[in-house]
Design a protein around this motif. Sequence first.
Motif, short mmCIF file in Angstrom:
data_model
loop_
_atom_site.label_atom_id
_atom_site.label_comp_id
_atom_site.label_asym_id
_atom_site.label_seq_id
_atom_site.Cartn_x
_atom_site.Cartn_y
_atom_site.Cartn_z
N GLY A 1 -7.79 10.32 -4.91
CA GLY A 1 -8.72 9.36 -4.29
C GLY A 1 -7.99 8.22 -3.61
N ASP A 2 -6.98 7.67 -4.27
CA ASP A 2 -6.20 6.58 -3.68
C ASP A 2 -5.42 7.07 -2.46
N ALA A 3 -4.89 8.28 -2.54
CA ALA A 3 -4.13 8.82 -1.41
C ALA A 3 -5.03 9.00 -0.19
N ILE A 4 -6.25 9.44 -0.41
CA ILE A 4 -7.19 9.59 0.70
C ILE A 4 -7.50 8.23 1.31
N ARG A 5 -7.71 7.21 0.47
CA ARG A 5 -7.98 5.86 1.00
C ARG A 5 -6.79 5.34 1.81
N VAL A 6 -5.57 5.57 1.33
CA VAL A 6 -4.39 5.12 2.07
C VAL A 6 -4.27 5.89 3.39
N PHE A 7 -4.51 7.20 3.35
CA PHE A 7 -4.46 7.99 4.58
C PHE A 7 -5.48 7.45 5.59
N ASP A 8 -6.70 7.16 5.11
CA ASP A 8 -7.73 6.60 6.00
C ASP A 8 -7.27 5.28 6.62
N ALA A 9 -6.61 4.45 5.82
CA ALA A 9 -6.11 3.16 6.34
C ALA A 9 -5.01 3.39 7.38
N LEU A 10 -4.14 4.36 7.12
CA LEU A 10 -3.09 4.68 8.09
C LEU A 10 -3.69 5.21 9.39
N MET A 11 -4.72 6.03 9.27
CA MET A 11 -5.40 6.55 10.47
C MET A 11 -6.06 5.41 11.25
N ALA A 12 -6.72 4.51 10.53
CA ALA A 12 -7.38 3.39 11.19
C ALA A 12 -6.35 2.55 11.95
N ALA A 13 -5.22 2.26 11.31
CA ALA A 13 -4.17 1.48 11.97
C ALA A 13 -3.63 2.24 13.18
N HIS A 14 -3.46 3.54 13.04
CA HIS A 14 -2.96 4.38 14.13
C HIS A 14 -3.91 4.33 15.33
N MET B 1 0.83 -1.18 0.00
CA MET B 1 0.00 0.00 0.00
C MET B 1 0.88 1.25 0.00
N LYS B 2 1.88 1.30 0.85
CA LYS B 2 2.73 2.48 0.94
C LYS B 2 3.67 2.59 -0.25
N ALA B 3 3.93 1.48 -0.96
CA ALA B 3 4.86 1.48 -2.08
C ALA B 3 4.28 2.18 -3.30
N SER B 4 2.97 2.30 -3.38
CA SER B 4 2.36 2.97 -4.52
C SER B 4 2.63 4.46 -4.45
N LEU B 5 2.45 5.13 -5.57
CA LEU B 5 2.64 6.57 -5.61
C LEU B 5 1.69 7.26 -4.64
N ALA B 6 0.42 6.88 -4.67
CA ALA B 6 -0.56 7.45 -3.75
C ALA B 6 -0.17 7.14 -2.30
N GLY B 7 0.36 5.95 -2.09
CA GLY B 7 0.78 5.56 -0.74
C GLY B 7 1.92 6.41 -0.23
N ARG B 8 2.85 6.76 -1.10
CA ARG B 8 3.97 7.61 -0.67
C ARG B 8 3.49 9.00 -0.30
N TYR B 9 2.59 9.55 -1.12
CA TYR B 9 2.04 10.88 -0.80
C TYR B 9 1.24 10.83 0.51
N ALA B 10 0.39 9.81 0.66
CA ALA B 10 -0.43 9.69 1.86
C ALA B 10 0.42 9.49 3.10
N THR B 11 1.46 8.68 2.98
CA THR B 11 2.35 8.43 4.12
C THR B 11 3.07 9.71 4.52
N ALA B 12 3.52 10.48 3.54
CA ALA B 12 4.19 11.75 3.84
C ALA B 12 3.22 12.69 4.56
N LEU B 13 1.98 12.77 4.08
CA LEU B 13 0.98 13.61 4.73
C LEU B 13 0.71 13.13 6.15
N PHE B 14 0.57 11.82 6.32
CA PHE B 14 0.30 11.25 7.63
C PHE B 14 1.43 11.59 8.61
N GLU B 15 2.67 11.40 8.17
CA GLU B 15 3.82 11.67 9.04
C GLU B 15 3.89 13.15 9.42
N LEU B 16 3.67 14.04 8.47
CA LEU B 16 3.66 15.48 8.77
C LEU B 16 2.54 15.84 9.74
#
Length: 181
Positions: free
Chosen positions: A91-104, A1-16
């Motif tokens: 859209g994919d970045a938002i879904r990945v961010f939501d998944a990161l939030m859920a895991a968090h 999930m994080k390896a995708s382009l959307a995943g990298r953007y979402a992970t960066a947003l999540f970390e910030l």
Amino acid sequence: MKASLAGRYATALFELAREKSVLDTVEASLARVRGALEQAPELGAMIESPAVSREATTRAMGKIADELKLDPLSKNFLGVLAANGRLSQLGDAIRVFDALMAAHKGQARATVTSARPLTDAQIKTLETKLSARAGRTVSLDTAVDPALLGGVRIQLGSELIDASVQTKLNSLATKMAGAAQ
């Protein structure tokens, strides 16, 4: 999930957002963006269109961010996606961010697709059963696909639970075709 382009953007947003202690604020902002995408198909068309210049999409996303009253970090996120020509990943970045939030939060997210909209009671029952199965709280995203004919298709992480009538009929047709030979 994080390896995708959307995943990298979402992970960066999540970390910030985590560093700045604004995770809940960003989550709420992205929920408003998701809602806008769902309610305004023309917004999705603009995001996907290669005919719209990066400068135009960057300006448009800035105005949309102001209209939706997004927090500064989420507004900047949309600007970066637009400036880099990556709005198609939103859209994919938002879904990945939501998944990161859920895991968090110690939760899991599942997507339930049904032939007809589920009632609140059905959603609650599915959340309870899936939470027991996953060993943590499961939140549901629902979708409707009349082609399923009946039943449900559930995506919980990498697990797919397919109890749709469509799949059962396809399986039966395959078995019958094999028996006829």
